[in-house]
Enzyme design. Structure first.
Site, PDB file in Angstrom:
ATOM      1  CE  LYS A   1      -4.345  -1.799   1.702  1.00  0.00           C
ATOM      2  NZ  LYS A   1      -5.223  -1.657   0.544  1.00  0.00           N
TER       3      LYS A   1
ATOM      4  CE  LYS B   1      -6.680  -8.109  -1.068  1.00  0.00           C
ATOM      5  NZ  LYS B   1      -7.359  -7.702   0.166  1.00  0.00           N
TER       6      LYS B   1
ATOM      7  CE  LYS C   1     -13.830  -3.141   1.670  1.00  0.00           C
ATOM      8  NZ  LYS C   1     -12.644  -2.818   2.439  1.00  0.00           N
TER       9      LYS C   1
HETATM   10  P1  ATP Z   1      -8.729  -2.583   0.726  1.00  0.00           P
HETATM   11  O1  ATP Z   1      -8.816  -2.715  -0.756  1.00  0.00           O
HETATM   12  O2  ATP Z   1      -9.174  -1.259   1.267  1.00  0.00           O
HETATM   13  O3  ATP Z   1      -7.419  -3.030   1.296  1.00  0.00           O
HETATM   14  P2  ATP Z   1      -9.892  -5.120   1.338  1.00  0.00           P
HETATM   15  O4  ATP Z   1     -11.198  -5.485   0.734  1.00  0.00           O
HETATM   16  O5  ATP Z   1      -8.668  -5.797   0.852  1.00  0.00           O
HETATM   17  O6  ATP Z   1      -9.827  -3.563   1.258  1.00  0.00           O
HETATM   18  P3  ATP Z   1     -10.937  -5.282   4.083  1.00  0.00           P
HETATM   19  O7  ATP Z   1     -12.113  -4.568   3.691  1.00  0.00           O
HETATM   20  O8  ATP Z   1     -10.425  -4.769   5.351  1.00  0.00           O
HETATM   21  O9  ATP Z   1      -9.824  -5.323   2.941  1.00  0.00           O
HETATM   22  O10 ATP Z   1     -11.186  -6.827   4.226  1.00  0.00           O
HETATM   23  C1  ATP Z   1     -12.163  -7.382   5.034  1.00  0.00           C
HETATM   24  C2  ATP Z   1     -12.001  -8.887   5.014  1.00  0.00           C
HETATM   25  O11 ATP Z   1     -12.118  -9.395   3.685  1.00  0.00           O
HETATM   26  C3  ATP Z   1     -10.616  -9.345   5.525  1.00  0.00           C
HETATM   27  O12 ATP Z   1     -10.807 -10.453   6.361  1.00  0.00           O
HETATM   28  C4  ATP Z   1      -9.888  -9.757   4.272  1.00  0.00           C
HETATM   29  O13 ATP Z   1      -8.936 -10.776   4.511  1.00  0.00           O
HETATM   30  C5  ATP Z   1     -11.026 -10.269   3.410  1.00  0.00           C
HETATM   31  N1  ATP Z   1     -10.712 -10.146   1.982  1.00  0.00           N
HETATM   32  C6  ATP Z   1     -10.437  -9.004   1.320  1.00  0.00           C
HETATM   33  N2  ATP Z   1     -10.224  -9.257   0.018  1.00  0.00           N
HETATM   34  C7  ATP Z   1     -10.354 -10.607  -0.144  1.00  0.00           C
HETATM   35  C8  ATP Z   1     -10.239 -11.493  -1.279  1.00  0.00           C
HETATM   36  N3  ATP Z   1      -9.962 -11.035  -2.489  1.00  0.00           N
HETATM   37  N4  ATP Z   1     -10.452 -12.808  -1.075  1.00  0.00           N
HETATM   38  C9  ATP Z   1     -10.746 -13.285   0.145  1.00  0.00           C
HETATM   39  N5  ATP Z   1     -10.875 -12.517   1.265  1.00  0.00           N
HETATM   40  C10 ATP Z   1     -10.674 -11.184   1.124  1.00  0.00           C
END
Ligand code: ATP
Ligand code: LTN
Length: 340
Positions: free
Chosen positions: A125, A206, A209
């Site tokens: 990040k 990955k 969002k």
């Molecule tokens: P950002 O893009 O802001 O980093 P994010 O979606 O990666 O957001 P969070 O919103 O904090 O992260 O994630 C919430 C939960 O979703 C966490 O437990 C994370 O491990 C899970 N998660 C996020 N992206 C994935 C993915 N692509 N596959 C499986 N689990 C995910």
């Protein structure tokens, strides 16, 4: 139950404590849902669950105030829509419970710069950013505080959070050995399938969002036609055979994992039913649309009456604080802060 002999709060008696959080940084994705949120819903039946919209974490990257407020409420609404039930779990917003920020300071003073520097999420990040906040660097200390405040046994998260959980365990153990048994040492609970849902346009990344890849990311609130289009256009691999092999065939394996998670099967078993990509994509899209249909219907009802979610969050913050307050007091006393 946890592995340390730390005192246990009254809500906790007889059940395991589950805690997890999600950042209000953008619209919820299918990755969030399959990797974490769905398991949050399931855990409500067996454990004492505490779930949190971690708005303080969202501040670690540049964010617009009006948008943060809107995303926080939208995310809480989605969490109720997927089936988090305020009678069976505690749902609240991190910024409503000041104990999180306060324990985070004690955790920052427990963590070393060296171990924070090794966090891969920080590296990802902060790479190529012209402004990197100090908060982005100390973020895992706040995450540790979130978890430790609730005497947490189990933390349901996606695969990308394993390293942060390891650090949380190290910090809890270090604190306990320096200052006496204070915290329960938690464990990560990562689902066996779809723990890392990949971007449909770039299956080596990955699904996220905050990614600027609208075609590669399925959102929980996407229209069925949009879900179908995104999955139909998903990047697949060379060759035409369908098999579960995330290294050699990342695109197809991602679709198999999604379809497997949506229908409760292992991706390798799902692969046996297909010899071409087209039918796999069609079935995957149909399964995702069906999986999300009830969530979207419930969301539409809830947005019509935002007061319901606001009320849930207010009661949730009170319940959370009743647990977090005594834990923070224990930690303050352990490190030698003078009582007021
Ligand atoms: P950002 O893009 O802001 O980093 P994010 O979606 O990666 O957001 P969070 O919103 O904090 O992260 O994630 C919430 C939960 O979703 C966490 O437990 C994370 O491990 C899970 N998660 C996020 N992206 C994935 C993915 N692509 N596959 C499986 N689990 C995910
Ligand atoms: N760091 C996590 C979000 C998060 C979290 C938590 C997850 C913040 N605090 C406590 C589990 C428990 C992320 O980036 N997905």
């Amino acid at each position: 139950m946890g592995t340390s002999s730390a005192p246990v709060d009254p809500y906790h008696a007889g059940m395991g404590r589950v805690f997890s959080g999600i950042k209000p940084t953008g619209p919820v994705t299918l990755g969030n849902y399959l990797g974490a949120l769905r398991t949050w819903v399931d855990a409500q039946d067996a454990d004492d669950c505490v779930y949190c919209v971690v708005d303080l974490h969202a501040l670690t990257v540049p964010s617009d105030p009006a948008q943060l407020r809107a995303l926080t409420l939208e995310l809480a609404t989605v969490l109720v829509a997927i089936g988090l039930d305020p009678r069976r779990c505690t749902l609240f917003v991190q910024g409503h419970v000041h104990e999180h920020a306060e324990l985070a300071w004690l955790m920052e003073c427990t963590a070393s710069v060296g171990e924070l520097r090794r966090m891969t999420q920080f590296k990802e990040k902060s790479d190529d950013q012209h402004f990197v906040s100090a908060g982005l660097f100390t973020y895992p200390a706040l995450m540790a505080a979130d978890i430790l405040l609730y005497d947490t046994d189990r933390v349901p998260v996606g695969d990308d959070q394993r390293q942060h959980l390891e650090l949380t365990r190290d910090l809890a153990e270090r604190f306990n050995s320096r200052f006496g048994a204070t915290f329960v040492v938690p464990e990560a609970a990562v689902p066996p399938v779809a723990a890392r849902v990949m971007d449909l346009q770039d299956p080596t990344r990955k699904m996220s969002k905050t990614e600027e890849s609208p075609q590669g990311v399925v959102l929980l609130l996407d229209e069925p036609a949009s879900i179908e289009r995104k999955i139909r256009r998903a990047v697949t691999d060379t060759g035409t055979d369908v098999r579960y092999d995330p290294v050699a065939k990342p695109g197809v394996s991602n679709l198999l994992a999604i379809l497997g998670a949506a229908t409760g099967r292992h991706p390798a078993a799902v692969a046996e039913g297909y010899d071409r990509y087209g039918p796999l994509k069609a079935d995957c899209a149909a399964a995702v649309v069906e999986l999300l249909r009830p969530v979207q219907a419930r969301y539409a009802e809830l947005v019509a009456d935002p007061a319901e979610v606001t009320t849930i969050l207010r009661a949730g913050a009170d319940k959370a604080q009743a647990v977090a307050g005594p834990t923070l007091a224990r930690a303050r006393s352990a490190v030698g802060l003078l009582p007021r």
